[in-house]
Motif scaffolding. Structure first.
Motif, mmCIF file in Angstrom:
data_model
loop_
_atom_site.group_PDB
_atom_site.id
_atom_site.type_symbol
_atom_site.label_atom_id
_atom_site.label_comp_id
_atom_site.label_asym_id
_atom_site.label_seq_id
_atom_site.Cartn_x
_atom_site.Cartn_y
_atom_site.Cartn_z
ATOM 1 N N THR A 195 0.958 -1.308 0.140
ATOM 2 C CA THR A 195 0.053 0.127 0.003
ATOM 3 C C THR A 195 1.059 1.376 -0.065
ATOM 4 N N ILE A 196 0.627 1.899 -1.118
ATOM 5 C CA ILE A 196 1.533 3.251 -1.462
ATOM 6 C C ILE A 196 0.693 4.427 -1.515
ATOM 7 N N ILE A 208 3.590 -5.044 -9.929
ATOM 8 C CA ILE A 208 3.748 -3.581 -10.306
ATOM 9 C C ILE A 208 4.926 -2.913 -9.685
ATOM 10 N N VAL A 209 5.171 -3.562 -8.313
ATOM 11 C CA VAL A 209 6.300 -2.700 -7.597
ATOM 12 C C VAL A 209 7.544 -3.084 -8.277
ATOM 13 N N VAL A 226 2.533 1.440 -13.908
ATOM 14 C CA VAL A 226 2.428 1.915 -12.512
ATOM 15 C C VAL A 226 1.440 2.759 -12.187
ATOM 16 N N TYR A 227 1.413 3.676 -13.086
ATOM 17 C CA TYR A 227 0.311 5.033 -13.003
ATOM 18 C C TYR A 227 -0.954 4.388 -12.896
ATOM 19 N N PHE A 228 -1.644 3.417 -13.830
ATOM 20 C CA PHE A 228 -2.655 2.935 -13.807
ATOM 21 C C PHE A 228 -2.976 1.781 -12.911
ATOM 22 N N ASN A 229 -1.671 1.272 -12.539
ATOM 23 C CA ASN A 229 -1.872 0.114 -11.476
ATOM 24 C C ASN A 229 -2.482 -1.184 -12.414
#
Length: 202
Positions: free
Chosen positions: A35-36, A45-46, A88-91
């Motif tokens: 959780t970020i 994603i990370v 990353v932006y849109f997960n």
């Protein structure tokens, strides 16, 4: 900046290192969630977010060591930043998984445009390290264009029909092995159309 000589093992390590690190890091966190900023991100994603600065750093070091980057290296880095950043932006992991497809379609498309013009753009990139006759370059370019198209189709099939684990293994090992095997089977072509010292002197 003039081009410099660099140890081939160092060069190979810089080119493959980020991919290997992505594979290792993903393997360690693939089942975890982070959780970020109030948003939950899967391990994939990370790992993608960490891969982007790794590829930029390795590309910058290559440029610093050699004084030169190929158009292919630059385009690959740009596409990784764009599609990795979108994931990353849109997960959404799908963007990063589509990245190899876009890379191979772009490279294959560029080579295909050259072929339609009766030219081998591949020759302009590789002629210094692989001197060949015109006919040999045209044959190799046609084969590589078809090969890129096949890789793009295969990547689409794998990420759309298989698990993320399967895709990561395919991306890390399958694509690398496919490129190696392809060029290994071009050895006879390269020998047949090789430009000898005598050819260069005439």
């Amino acid at each position: 900046m003039t081009e410099k000589t660099v140890n081939p093992f160092v060069k190979l390590g810089l080119e493959l290192g980020p991919v290997v690190l992505f594979f290792v890091f993903y393997g360690r966190i693939k089942d975890e969630f982070f959780t970020i900023g109030g948003v939950e991100y899967a391990g994939f994603i990370v790992a993608t977010a960490l891969f982007i600065p790794l590829i930029l750093a390795s590309t910058a070091i290559l440029w610093w060591l050699t004084g030169k980057l190929s158009k292919m290296q630059l385009m690959t880095a740009v596409l990784i930043v764009v599609f990795g950043g979108m994931s990353v932006y849109f997960n959404d992991e799908r963007f990063f998984k589509m990245k190899p497809t876009m890379i191979y379609l772009l490279f294959g498309g560029i080579l295909g445009i050259g072929l339609l013009q009766g030219k081998s753009y591949l020759r302009s990139v590789m002629e210094e390290v692989l001197p060949m006759q015109d006919e040999g370059w045209m044959i190799l370019t046609k084969r590589l264009t078809a090969f890129f198209a096949a890789l793009a189709i295969t990547n689409e099939f794998v990420w759309r029909t298989m698990s993320t684990d399967a895709w990561v293994n395919f991306k890390t090992f399958g694509l690398t092995a496919a490129v190696f095997v392809f060029f290994m089977f071009q050895n006879k072509l390269m020998q047949t159309y090789a430009v000898t010292v005598e050819d260069q002197d005439t």
